[in-house]
Design a protein around this motif. Structure first.
Motif, mmCIF file in Angstrom:
data_model
loop_
_atom_site.group_PDB
_atom_site.id
_atom_site.type_symbol
_atom_site.label_atom_id
_atom_site.label_comp_id
_atom_site.label_asym_id
_atom_site.label_seq_id
_atom_site.Cartn_x
_atom_site.Cartn_y
_atom_site.Cartn_z
ATOM 1 N N UNK A 48 52.346 29.584 36.534
ATOM 2 C CA UNK A 48 51.140 28.942 37.030
ATOM 3 C C UNK A 48 51.026 29.214 38.518
ATOM 4 N N UNK A 55 50.184 31.086 42.206
ATOM 5 C CA UNK A 55 48.968 31.473 42.902
ATOM 6 C C UNK A 55 48.499 32.854 42.500
ATOM 7 N N UNK A 102 46.323 24.635 43.832
ATOM 8 C CA UNK A 102 47.221 25.625 44.451
ATOM 9 C C UNK A 102 46.512 26.379 45.551
ATOM 10 N N UNK A 103 45.244 26.690 45.296
ATOM 11 C CA UNK A 103 44.492 27.431 46.302
ATOM 12 C C UNK A 103 44.296 26.580 47.555
ATOM 13 N N UNK A 139 47.428 26.677 49.430
ATOM 14 C CA UNK A 139 47.592 27.984 50.068
ATOM 15 C C UNK A 139 46.568 28.177 51.178
ATOM 16 N N UNK A 158 43.423 28.387 51.019
ATOM 17 C CA UNK A 158 42.371 29.354 50.715
ATOM 18 C C UNK A 158 41.012 28.681 50.543
#
Lengths: 280, 449, 275
Positions: free
Chosen positions: A224, A226, B422-423, B426, B428
């Motif tokens: 899972x 990035x 997650x982005x 990160x 983003x």
């Protein structure tokens, strides 16, 4: 005599084709609960951005891997055929990746790519380049995987091309030499045209296998993570839907779609081959 | 070809049929009285050390029990348990089937569908409803009652989590909470005092600032994308929620929830943590245990890893910091379930009952495998490792723990969580957009449940 | 001219040796890492050689996984796949190439059609079939679908087609039936084709990942490939032990390759020419 193979192929290959097509019209959920849903899977698929992204990724793999791999294989094959010493030694070494388990290859390369302790980063650091997270940075992961794929398939295809080059009759070269053609000219005017049947074979098989990339991506990219969306191929996305998200109906629709694409690609190749492949 | 397939089909259905009639609900009920004595005896044994009277009832139970679990760190403990278990049930063979977290649920579901599921297996909150509704699990409330096991002796939240539609499907085995581990050597080098249980998020941030080395060799803290060991806890502390109490709506579009996530993003933005990409390649606990990170939020189940680490003498732990005066903690319990299709329900139950007993729980405590669920035994886990402030884990469970967010299709929206957040970790995309979008998708999943 | 030739040769050697280094280095690094301690492996900058060669890493693999069983499973599954496929495909290939029977062309066309379908397409129903047969998580599940191969039949048919027809006529005059012609006369003549198919199949069967990963869930029933995937998922990754596992998983095929390198290389080359 043909019974065992015909029956076996019937059960394990022919029936599955029909079954996949049938299943693609069903919702098949957890524990195999199924219900008819018509075209819903296909409608969903065409609107699914992740599917389009994995199709895009697959195309990127093909574009990055196939030309580079064939070029490397062709250069190596023709160098090996230039009458140098130790030919069989080189041939054996180059072939080693082809007999190495894909899972092990992926493991070793992930270790070398490791963002914190990897040897590749250590080498980059020597040149003052900072460490990169090759396998979790979405921008780098796809090229990184492509390199591994080229590394593990170039030798295998080199063998096939080499066999093709060796099959070219000496007389062509002798004639070319009499005409005073240099080695480069000989390569472009004799070797290249006459090796096209082998090139065609390599092109078709590597296109199809690159389209179905699985092992390397599955092993190297955290599930899972990035980078998953940026690297997963159609087959990986299919696998995850079928066996991880337990959406077997949707996965079947993906399989049908993938099949159609590969079919179209192959037909184009077959049609196009008469333009550039020379059969003696 | 048709004949062959027909045969295979017939065989398949025959097997399925016999399995259903072999251990269907009612038949089990009638069977229990005759086996009633066995689990009780086993209980006596586990609490009262090895006596001799294991002859009559227990010897009659025999066979193989396949046991699937995902945490290989607990394997040594389970191997000891089998030794003890076989003293009482010499004819039952327990076969351990270890798996890894990443694969466990995929394989369990495949095995359940294919009829090859293990006889006894680990279950958790996010997945219980799916398996119970899928008719995979054996209800065990009658056996629990017959064996005289009192469910009051286990954490109520975990017991309730395994109660689906009035049936009890598992007995809690252990539970996990979260605290913060810190590297004393790095604190000493930076010349700052160790954190204490009453510290605040702001304290943590300012410590992290002092601990982070500009050359990137040490980061003050790890701020990975992680629900259970990370932002779930701060979301609870900020008064937010991941899923509403009635499990109908997502909490991700709430300002409080987003505040509980934003504080982690701030750590990433300030450069106090390794990047999300780096933490994906080498997990937060691994980076902490290699000295690259000075503080990390770590679950109690990782104690065996810490005990094996080279840094084990340089680290200690403390409760999670408070945010705006509040603390939150995800308490998550595991349980042992029995497959409905097991050929050997008595042996399977004997094993489940043994694992629920005092002996197995105490062994779990002493070997540091996990915080055992049975009341009173958690203290033994704390006492077994006086070098660490393990009480912080137990305090978290007792004073400020929250239920692990779950619904029927937890796995499905967990996937969306990961995809979107997650982005954000990160750096983003921005949190608000991602979380609002996530809430919409999650609500769609919940609406279909 | 001579000089030019010399420089040209040097360039060729430099390129070829460079290629060798790139090919071999990952293996060297794998082997070196497999003898280090975890600390040595994760030190920055990396140490090239282990201070003390840790042979115990190889033992640890067997502690972590039922690696012996995995070897056994892989050998059985690869062995049965290779021998089964060579036998069944050669039977069918012989019939397609040499015997006239009704419906031959239709069946052969169907077979070619199967050849065109990507392999991942079959996986899901194959899995469900194995599931219905109650064979999930068993050793036969690993090889059953792979016993039958459209590609193998097609490849061997090419070899049988190339044989002269007089051989058969002579044998038939001597009173041989089809099976006798096949087993006594034809088989020895297509030996190179059989070897080629055997080697291609072995390569595939030993290394395949997706299928074993799907059908067999318990470690004791896994192949080496799936075992490596399993090992990689462990919570704390011990790199040297992982590399030791990888070394052991690739070694058998590498050894076979060193012994039979000629056959391996010819087999692959042949698939390119005949396919």
């Amino acid at each position: 005599m043909i019974a065992p193979v015909t029956i076996g192929l019937g059960i394990f290959y022919f029936y599955p084709v029909l079954k996949v097509i049938l299943d693609s019209f069903y919702h098949v959920g957890a524990f195999n609960k199924r219900s008819w849903c018509g075209l819903e899977n296909y409608q969903k698929m065409l609107k699914d951005p992740v599917m389009w992204q994995s199709l895009g990724n697959t195309c990127k793999y093909v574009l990055l891997i196939v030309p580079a791999m064939i070029l490397i294989a062709l250069v190596l094959a023709s160098l090996l055929n230039s009458g140098i010493k130790g030919k069989s030694f080189f041939r054996v070494i180059y072939f080693i990746p082809a007999v190495t388990m894909g899972a092990a290859v992926a493991m070793v390369w992930s270790w070398m790519y490791n963002g914190n302790y990897g040897i590749i980063n250590a080498i980059l650091n020597l040149f003052g380049i900072p460490s990169q997270q090759f396998l979790s940075n979405p921008d780098l992961a796809l090229p990184a995987i492509s390199v591994v794929s080229i590394w593990s398939t170039a030798g295998y295809n080199m063998i096939i091309l080499l066999a093709g080059i060796q099959g070219i009759s000496r007389t062509y070269y002798e004639a070319a030499a009499i005409d005073g053609a240099s080695r480069f000219r000989q390569f472009f005017h004799v070797t290249l045209p006459l090796v096209t049947p082998s090139l065609f074979f390599v092109l078709i098989t590597s296109l199809i296998s690159t389209f179905q990339m699985f092992d390397t991506i599955y092993m190297m990219i955290s599930k899972s993570g990035l980078a998953m969306e940026a690297t997963q191929s159609m087959v990986v996305y299919f696998y995850r839907n079928a066996f991880e998200y337990s959406k077997k109906g949707y996965a079947s629709a993906l399989a049908v779609f993938l099949f159609v694409i590969i079919m179209i690609m192959t037909v184009i190749q077959m049609k196009g081959q008469s333009k550039w492949v020379n059969y003696e | 070809m048709n004949k062959k397939r027909l045969l295979a089909l017939c065989l398949g259905t025959a097997v399925a049929f016999s399995a259903i009639s072999g251990c269907g609900g009612t038949e089990d009920g009638t069977q229990t009285p005759s086996n009633e004595t066995d689990p009780k005896e086993e209980d006596n044994h586990s609490s009262g050390n090895t006596e001799q009277s294991n002859g009559e009832g227990t010897g009659s139970i025999s066979g193989e029990v396949r046991y699937a679990f995902w945490d290989t760190l607990q394997q040594p403990w389970l191997e000891e348990c089998i030794k003890e278990f076989n003293k009482i049930y010499p004819d039952v063979t327990i076969i351990l089937e270890p798996n890894v977290w990443d694969e466990y649920w995929t394989k369990l579901e495949a095995a359940a569908t294919g009829g090859t599921i293990a006889d006894v297996f680990w279950m958790n909150g996010p997945n219980i409803a799916k398996y119970a509704n899928g008719d995979i699990l054996l209800p065990i409330e009658d056996r629990i009652a017959a064996a005289g096991i009192d469910l009051e002796d286990y954490p109520k939240g975990t017991v309730d989590q395994f109660d689906i539609n009035g049936h009890q499907y598992a007995i809690p085995k252990d539970f996990g909470t979260i605290n913060v581990w810190y590297n004393k050597t790095l604190f000493d080098e930076a010349g700052i005092a160790y954190p204490t249980d009453d510290w605040t998020w702001e304290d943590m941030v300012s410590m992290a600032e002092k601990l982070t080395k500009p050359d990137g060799s040490v980061y003050g803290i790890a701020a990975p994308y992680d629900g259970q060991s990370g932002f779930y806890n701060t979301v609870f502390a900020c008064g937010g929620e991941i899923i509403s109490k009635d499990k109908k709506t997502s909490g991700y579009d709430k300002a409080e929830t987003q505040a509980g996530i934003q504080c982690w993003i701030d750590l990433q933005e300030a450069g106090l943590s390794p990047s999300q990409a780096s933490l994906e390649e080498t997990t937060a606990d691994a980076q902490f245990l290699s000295g690259k990170v000075a503080m990390a939020w770590i679950g109690s189940w990782l104690l065996p890893t810490i005990l094996e680490s080279d840094l084990k003498d340089q680290v200690d732990c403390v409760e999670v910091p408070s945010i705006n005066g509040q603390k939150g903690n995800t308490a998550h319990g595991l349980g042992n379930c029995i497959s409905k299709e097991t050929e050997n329900p008595d042996a399977a139950w004997a094993w489940v009952a043994f694992l629920a007993g005092e002996k197995a729980n105490i062994m779990s405590a002493e070997m540091g495998a996990a915080i055992p669920a049975l009341k009173g035994t958690a203290q033994k886990w704390v006492d077994a490792y006086p070098q660490y402030h393990l009480q912080s884990y137990v305090t978290a469970a007792e004073e400020y723990s929250y239920e692990y967010p779950a619904s029927v299709n937890t796995a499905e929206w967990n996937q969306y969580e990961a995809d979107h957040l997650k982005k954000v970790f990160a750096l983003e995309t921005d949190l608000k957009t991602a979380a609002d979008h996530l809430a919409t998708q999650m609500n769609e999943v919940l609406a279909n449940e | 001219m001579k000089r030019k030739q010399k420089i040209f040769n040097i360039v060729i050697y430099v390129v070829l040796i460079g290629g060798i280094l790139v090919t071999v280095l990952p293996f060297v690094w794998m082997i070196l890492t497999s003898f280090k301690t975890q600390n040595e492996a994760t030190v920055i900058p990396p140490a090239i050689f282990p201070k003390i060669w840790q042979i115990s890493n190889y033992g640890k693999v067997f502690e972590m996984l039922p690696f012996g069983k995995m070897y056994f499973n892989t050998i059985i599954s690869a062995g049965v796949t290779v021998s089964g496929q060579v036998l069944l495909c050669s039977l069918a290939a012989y019939a397609f190439a040499r015997i006239h029977f009704p419906g031959k062309n239709i069946i052969f066309t169907c077979l070619l059609a199967v050849l065109m379908v990507p392999s991942s397409f079959f996986i899901l129903p194959q899995y469900q079939l194995i599931q219905k047969m109650g064979l999930l998580d068993t050793i036969p599940a690993l090889f059953i679908p792979n016993l039958f191969s459209a590609f193998g039949t097609f490849l061997l048919r090419q070899f049988f087609m190339a044989l002269p027809g007089e051989l058969e006529d002579a044998a038939r005059l001597d009173g041989c039936n089809h099976f006798q012609i096949y087993s006594r006369i034809m088989m020895p003549l297509v030996r190179s084709g059989l070897v080629a198919l055997g080697i291609l199949t072995l390569r595939f069967a030993w290394n395949d990942l997706m299928w074993p990963l799907i059908v067999n869930t318990s470690p004791k029933k896994m192949t080496l490939s799936a075992g490596l995937a399993f090992m990689q998922g462990q919570h704390i990754t011990n790199y040297p032990v992982m590399m030791a596992g990888a070394v052991m998983a690739v070694l058998p095929l590498l050894i076979l390759f060193t012994i039979f390198q000629k056959q391996f290389i010819e087999g692959v080359a042949m698939s390119g020419i005949k396919g």
